[in-house]
Design an enzyme around this catalytic site. Sequence first.
Site, mmCIF file in Angstrom:
data_model
loop_
_atom_site.group_PDB
_atom_site.id
_atom_site.type_symbol
_atom_site.label_atom_id
_atom_site.label_comp_id
_atom_site.label_asym_id
_atom_site.label_seq_id
_atom_site.Cartn_x
_atom_site.Cartn_y
_atom_site.Cartn_z
ATOM 1 N N HIS A 145 0.839 -1.200 0.000
ATOM 2 C CA HIS A 145 0.000 0.000 0.000
ATOM 3 C C HIS A 145 0.882 1.261 0.000
ATOM 4 O O HIS A 145 0.666 2.185 -0.773
ATOM 5 C CB HIS A 145 -0.922 -0.035 1.225
ATOM 6 C CG HIS A 145 -1.737 1.201 1.445
ATOM 7 N ND1 HIS A 145 -3.077 1.274 1.180
ATOM 8 C CD2 HIS A 145 -1.392 2.428 1.913
ATOM 9 C CE1 HIS A 145 -3.520 2.485 1.461
ATOM 10 N NE2 HIS A 145 -2.513 3.210 1.918
ATOM 11 N N GLU A 146 1.898 1.269 0.852
ATOM 12 C CA GLU A 146 2.779 2.449 0.951
ATOM 13 C C GLU A 146 3.623 2.627 -0.313
ATOM 14 O O GLU A 146 3.814 3.741 -0.789
ATOM 15 C CB GLU A 146 3.667 2.362 2.193
ATOM 16 C CG GLU A 146 2.916 2.335 3.520
ATOM 17 C CD GLU A 146 1.889 3.443 3.672
ATOM 18 O OE1 GLU A 146 2.021 4.491 3.003
ATOM 19 O OE2 GLU A 146 0.928 3.266 4.432
ATOM 20 N N HIS A 149 1.679 4.354 -2.942
ATOM 21 C CA HIS A 149 1.650 5.816 -2.791
ATOM 22 C C HIS A 149 2.883 6.434 -3.446
ATOM 23 O O HIS A 149 2.817 7.514 -4.022
ATOM 24 C CB HIS A 149 1.625 6.213 -1.313
ATOM 25 C CG HIS A 149 0.275 6.114 -0.683
ATOM 26 N ND1 HIS A 149 -0.853 6.627 -1.262
ATOM 27 C CD2 HIS A 149 -0.132 5.579 0.494
ATOM 28 C CE1 HIS A 149 -1.897 6.402 -0.470
ATOM 29 N NE2 HIS A 149 -1.478 5.750 0.595
ATOM 30 N N GLU A 230 -6.353 6.635 -1.119
ATOM 31 C CA GLU A 230 -6.335 5.475 -0.222
ATOM 32 C C GLU A 230 -6.940 4.243 -0.908
ATOM 33 O O GLU A 230 -6.380 3.153 -0.832
ATOM 34 C CB GLU A 230 -7.081 5.779 1.071
ATOM 35 C CG GLU A 230 -6.350 6.745 1.992
ATOM 36 C CD GLU A 230 -4.907 6.348 2.253
ATOM 37 O OE1 GLU A 230 -4.654 5.170 2.565
ATOM 38 O OE2 GLU A 230 -4.024 7.212 2.109
#
Length: 405
Positions: A145-146, A149, A230
């Site tokens: 997930h990070e 980003h 998100e």
Amino acid sequence: MWELIQSNKRKSLILFFGMGALLILIGYVFGSFYNPESGGAVGIFFAIILWMILSTISYFAGSKILLAVSGAKEVTKDVHPQLYNVVEEMKIASGVPYFPKIYIIDDPSPNAFATGVKPENSAIAVTSGLLSTLNRYELQGVVAHEISHIVNRDILLMTFAGMMLGAITLMSEVFFRGLYFGGGSRYRSKSSSKNSGQGQIIIMILALVLAILGPILAQLFYFAISRKREYLADASAARLTRYPEGLANALEKIANSSYKLRSANKVTAPMYIVNPLKREGMKLADLTSTHPPISERIKILRALQQGVSYKDYQKVFEMIHGKKEKIIPDSALTESIPVAPIMGLANQNKSFSHVDAKREANDAVMKLNDYKFINCKCGVRIKIPPDYNQPIVVCPRCGTRHQLG
Ligand SMILES: [Zn+2]
């Protein structure tokens, strides 16, 4: 994902000038409030200076400041080998050419965020609480997930939005403090003697409205840009790991944790994978929340049974959200190769030992604080604090004497 990256860069520019204009407007109105003749110009002057300083700082040191404020310390591979390996795997899977710096925050509350201006100097920070509560698959989900980003260029947008939100909040606080210490009365006597009329009353009302609504508007703006980010990062993580259950379990564990993240504040909160300042079930807070409700994110991830491509995520999102809304950009939806989720990892998850994870996280924090480690023949790992000054340490189990230094 090129189109997405371009559109994010464009959004960063709009945010940059939009926030600048808002700051200048606030400067003008607040200045005029305190001094109707020359205050407006002084206010604009200070707002431009503040905007320039903040932009420079957020571009060159924004991520460093955010990391420092969060109490994050940079770590090498030997501090927590599993975390390092997971980051390496996800870096390769995502195709980012640069290795993000890895940071650990010594805090029992599980959470994580990514920051940086460019992928070259990006960083991923996780708490020690995250390391001690998640198994490898869950950690993989969070790291994916990070990394997403970073790949999607969300980090510049978020870093900059965070700094601007901080500036506007600060300006309205200064305004109210000025009001409290009698600035308003000075204005009133002046305006009544000069009878400068309705224009000043409008300025006065506008100043109060801006002071109250400015920070809220900035936060809503921040929310609007970060909410979609998100979902998109969740979708990318499911696709990268091909195991959406990992991230779903991780989000659940993070949401259910009873610890509060000590270093989190209004400005840094939206960066985290789960907003550390808000708890599920606060209906009013949901309106200004920077994150989609965790329960919905988990539901979507768990419903990705057929496939984990962007198309699948968009489909499941609309099904659970109940209305049509574009979460995934068109460029990613054209992807034609189906991506199947990996099944059967659940059995391996059962071998996860909370004791081991906790010990590894503890060791990482000790290394962070300059502890030394000696592996004794008998299997005991002796931990030596940085202020230990004897030349010899004795193993508590077998009595072997180890020479130091
Ligand atoms: Zn996130």
